[in-house]
Design an enzyme around this catalytic site. Structure first.
Site, PDB file in Angstrom:
ATOM      1  N   THR A 175     -35.405  10.543 -10.822  1.00 53.85           N
ATOM      2  CA  THR A 175     -36.105  11.615 -11.524  1.00 53.85           C
ATOM      3  C   THR A 175     -36.274  11.244 -12.991  1.00 53.85           C
ATOM      4  O   THR A 175     -35.358  10.709 -13.623  1.00 53.85           O
ATOM      5  CB  THR A 175     -35.352  12.949 -11.406  1.00 53.85           C
ATOM      6  OG1 THR A 175     -35.340  13.358 -10.033  1.00 53.85           O
ATOM      7  CG2 THR A 175     -36.021  14.046 -12.226  1.00 53.85           C
TER       8      THR A 175
ATOM      9  N   PHE B  74     -36.854  12.660 -16.713  1.00 57.76           N
ATOM     10  CA  PHE B  74     -36.648  13.846 -17.541  1.00 57.76           C
ATOM     11  C   PHE B  74     -37.266  13.617 -18.914  1.00 57.76           C
ATOM     12  O   PHE B  74     -37.295  12.482 -19.411  1.00 57.76           O
ATOM     13  CB  PHE B  74     -35.148  14.124 -17.741  1.00 57.76           C
ATOM     14  CG  PHE B  74     -34.407  14.505 -16.490  1.00 57.76           C
ATOM     15  CD1 PHE B  74     -34.094  15.832 -16.221  1.00 57.76           C
ATOM     16  CD2 PHE B  74     -34.000  13.538 -15.579  1.00 57.76           C
ATOM     17  CE1 PHE B  74     -33.397  16.187 -15.078  1.00 57.76           C
ATOM     18  CE2 PHE B  74     -33.300  13.886 -14.429  1.00 57.76           C
ATOM     19  CZ  PHE B  74     -33.006  15.218 -14.187  1.00 57.76           C
TER      20      PHE B  74
END
Length: 280
Positions: free
Chosen positions: A174, A176
């Site tokens: 992921t 961010f």
């Protein structure tokens, strides 16, 4: 005694967003928020200094629609971080792989851990949050319940880890971004930089094609281009774009100047250092 400096994130303690806060901003107190709106509000009001927002996942795609919040929020992207997503199967002390019958987690996590669910014949139950699922399992104190949650959640909620790294794909990552009220622009000429911006194209034939032409002719690499409806109108489209480069450097400066001819609005969301993960 002065108030502690905080970084806000969406989710419960032990969530992946909490983990990335601890990894990169250990000096700040992590502030859990129920929604992304609450995260933005916390930073906008000064309750938190920074926000940690997930925006892309290598499996699930777009995570948070920051384009809805950022342009009018007064917040800026000042950094990016990538986190390799790890999930553990956990349950209350005394539980075992033989005793568990149900597994709780966020719908995305359940979908990313199908193999272990199938192998043990578990019934998946959807929870609102991966870390919240661990809290709920701990509160239930039922050895037939387990959760698929980030490793930190086991420590926070006192659960035993029954199986580690249960995600189906080992490339689950992921991205961010870190948001701040202050516009902190990365310096030019000091390593790779990412520039994020939003724009609306003019209502002209081939306007998008013409708007993007400047990036090609100036040799600017565009790493993201996503379109969104504006205020529910099918004819009004906003674009979120990310490019390699710094707007103070000639290639991107020229490309942005050309972009302005074919757009109604260009808003720079952030100019920040590229995470080393990009070149790994």
């Amino acid at each position: 005694m002065p108030n502690p400096r905080r970084i806000a994130y969406q989710g419960e303690p032990g969530a992946n967003s909490h983990i990335v806060c601890q990894e990169h901003y250990p000096e700040l107190e992590a502030l859990p928020c129920a929604s992304f709106e609450d995260v933005f509000s916390a930073v906008g009001s000064g309750e938190a200094e920074l926000a940690m927002i997930p925006i892309d996942n290598s499996i699930a795609g777009r995570v948070a629609d920051i384009h809805h919040f950022l342009p009018g929020s007064g917040l800026h992207i000042i950094a990016e971080h990538f986190l390799r997503i790890r999930f553990h199967l956990m349950a209350v002390p005394g539980a075992s792989l033989e005793s568990i019958r149900t597994v709780h987690s966020h719908v995305h996590a359940l979908g990313q851990c199908r193999r272990i669910i199938r192998e043990h014949g578990l019934t998946p139950l959807i929870a609102g949050d991966t870390a919240g699922a661990a809290r709920e399992v701990a509160e239930a104190a039922d050895p037939s319940q387990a959760s698929i949650s980030p490793p930190l959640a086991a420590q926070i909620y006192g659960l035993d880890v029954l199986a580690t790294d249960v995600e189906d794909e080992d490339h689950n990552t992921t991205r961010f971004v870190v948001l701040s009220r202050d516009y902190v622009k990365a310096p030019a000429g000091n390593g790779p930089v990412v520039t994020s911006f939003v724009f609306n194209v003019r209502n002209l034939p081939a306007a998008l094609y013409k708007a993007l032409g400047g990036f090609a002719t100036n040799g600017v690499n565009m790493t993201k281009l996503e379109s969104y409806m504006v205020d529910g109108h099918f004819t009004a489209t906003q674009f979120l774009a990310e490019v390699d480069g710094h707007p103070d450097e000639t290639p991107l400066r020229n490309a942005l100047e050309e972009l302005a001819f074919f757009t109604t609005d260009v808003t720079i969301l952030g100019v920040y250092p590229a995470d080393p993960f990009r070149s790994a």
